[in-house]
Design a protein around this motif. Sequence first.
Motif, short mmCIF file in Angstrom:
data_model
loop_
_atom_site.label_atom_id
_atom_site.label_comp_id
_atom_site.label_asym_id
_atom_site.label_seq_id
_atom_site.Cartn_x
_atom_site.Cartn_y
_atom_site.Cartn_z
N ALA A 29 50.02 35.09 42.32
CA ALA A 29 50.41 35.81 41.11
C ALA A 29 50.83 34.77 40.10
O ALA A 29 51.51 33.86 40.22
CB ALA A 29 51.31 36.83 40.99
N MET A 30 50.44 35.02 38.75
CA MET A 30 50.68 34.15 37.77
C MET A 30 50.57 34.71 36.31
O MET A 30 49.83 35.75 36.10
CB MET A 30 50.09 32.89 37.65
N TRP A 31 51.07 34.16 35.25
CA TRP A 31 51.12 34.64 33.95
C TRP A 31 50.24 33.77 33.43
O TRP A 31 50.12 32.35 33.43
CB TRP A 31 52.37 34.88 33.12
N LEU A 32 49.14 34.22 32.62
CA LEU A 32 48.17 33.19 32.03
C LEU A 32 48.05 33.54 30.61
O LEU A 32 48.07 34.53 30.04
CB LEU A 32 46.72 33.39 32.57
N TYR A 33 47.68 32.46 29.80
CA TYR A 33 47.47 32.45 28.11
C TYR A 33 46.46 31.70 28.18
O TYR A 33 46.57 30.30 28.12
CB TYR A 33 48.74 32.22 27.54
N SER A 34 45.10 32.06 27.78
CA SER A 34 44.18 31.30 27.77
C SER A 34 43.67 30.98 26.28
O SER A 34 43.51 31.69 25.52
CB SER A 34 43.05 31.89 28.51
N ASP A 35 43.63 29.63 26.05
CA ASP A 35 43.13 29.09 24.84
C ASP A 35 41.72 29.04 24.84
O ASP A 35 41.00 29.03 23.82
CB ASP A 35 43.54 27.83 24.49
N SER A 36 40.83 28.83 25.93
CA SER A 36 39.64 29.25 26.16
C SER A 36 39.27 29.60 27.32
O SER A 36 39.65 29.26 28.37
CB SER A 36 39.11 27.51 25.94
N ASP A 37 38.22 30.28 27.28
CA ASP A 37 37.76 30.79 28.54
C ASP A 37 36.44 30.28 28.93
O ASP A 37 35.49 31.22 29.22
CB ASP A 37 37.89 32.57 28.74
N ALA A 38 36.16 29.22 28.63
CA ALA A 38 34.66 28.60 28.84
C ALA A 38 34.70 28.46 30.48
O ALA A 38 35.59 28.46 31.18
CB ALA A 38 34.86 27.50 28.04
N GLY A 78 40.26 37.92 31.28
CA GLY A 78 41.45 38.29 30.67
C GLY A 78 41.52 38.27 29.04
O GLY A 78 42.32 39.00 28.36
N GLY A 79 40.59 37.44 28.54
CA GLY A 79 40.79 37.35 27.02
C GLY A 79 41.45 36.08 26.55
O GLY A 79 42.17 35.26 27.41
N THR A 80 41.38 35.56 25.36
CA THR A 80 42.02 34.56 24.81
C THR A 80 43.07 35.02 23.98
O THR A 80 42.78 36.03 23.21
CB THR A 80 41.23 33.51 24.29
N GLY A 81 44.16 34.18 23.46
CA GLY A 81 45.09 34.39 22.55
C GLY A 81 46.18 35.12 22.73
O GLY A 81 46.80 35.52 21.87
N ALA A 82 46.55 35.77 24.07
CA ALA A 82 47.29 36.70 24.40
C ALA A 82 47.79 36.50 25.99
O ALA A 82 46.90 35.88 26.72
CB ALA A 82 46.88 38.15 24.35
N TRP A 83 48.94 36.70 26.48
CA TRP A 83 49.59 36.62 27.60
C TRP A 83 48.79 37.77 28.42
O TRP A 83 48.79 38.93 28.01
CB TRP A 83 50.89 36.55 27.64
N TYR A 84 48.53 37.51 29.90
CA TYR A 84 48.22 38.48 30.58
C TYR A 84 48.63 38.15 31.91
O TYR A 84 48.76 36.93 32.29
CB TYR A 84 46.81 39.00 30.75
N HIS A 85 48.98 39.18 33.04
CA HIS A 85 49.30 38.73 34.34
C HIS A 85 48.33 38.93 35.26
O HIS A 85 47.36 39.80 35.26
CB HIS A 85 50.59 39.60 34.78
N PHE A 86 48.04 38.05 36.08
CA PHE A 86 46.99 38.18 36.94
C PHE A 86 47.59 38.18 38.36
O PHE A 86 48.40 37.10 38.65
CB PHE A 86 45.69 36.77 36.81
#
Length: 187
Positions: A29-38, A78-86
């Motif tokens: 488990a982790m929290w992710l904030y993606s600036d790019s989902d390339a 999960g998208g970019t520019g926002a926190w989400y938990h995976f």
Amino acid sequence: MARDFDGTDDHGDITLAAAQTSNDQITIAMWLYSDSDAQYKRPFHRSDGFRAEMDDSWGFVFVAAWTGNDGKWSMAKGGTGAWYHFAATYDWGATTNDPILYKNGASVAITERTTPTLAKDNTGTTLRIGAEHPTAGQYWNGRIAEFAYWSRILTAGEISSLGANAFSPLFYPSGLELYLPLIGNTS
């Protein structure tokens, strides 16, 4: 508070004990904030091939290592520019087992992309956070926080409390093999 990975060369390696990696049942488990989902951006990659990565066609891909074909399953990015938990739970006990993938504490629909074959290969002892292993490539571009690995399958309720209620992984010490708060650039 999180560790910011620049998508160019930031990563960290952790050497794991064999007891931390050879379990048939796991939760990560982790929290992710993606600036790019390339393509191929990887928040983690263990030396046996166990990993998660972005894929331009498939979405967010979870990969379990096997000696034949690795098992590969995907969910929506999960998208970019926002926190989400995976979070993901997986049981290497049989090639027919599928993981359960979670976003923000709720299980999500997955698509099996590759069926695993032959024998399990869950013995990698180097965990790379923020990039591909063993080469230094496919760098994560964004932030990672509260990275945790358990040697058991957490219940849906436990994962919900991590993702929907932002509980610390330390609330569930049973089977917790690795916890990395990833606070700032020096952790």
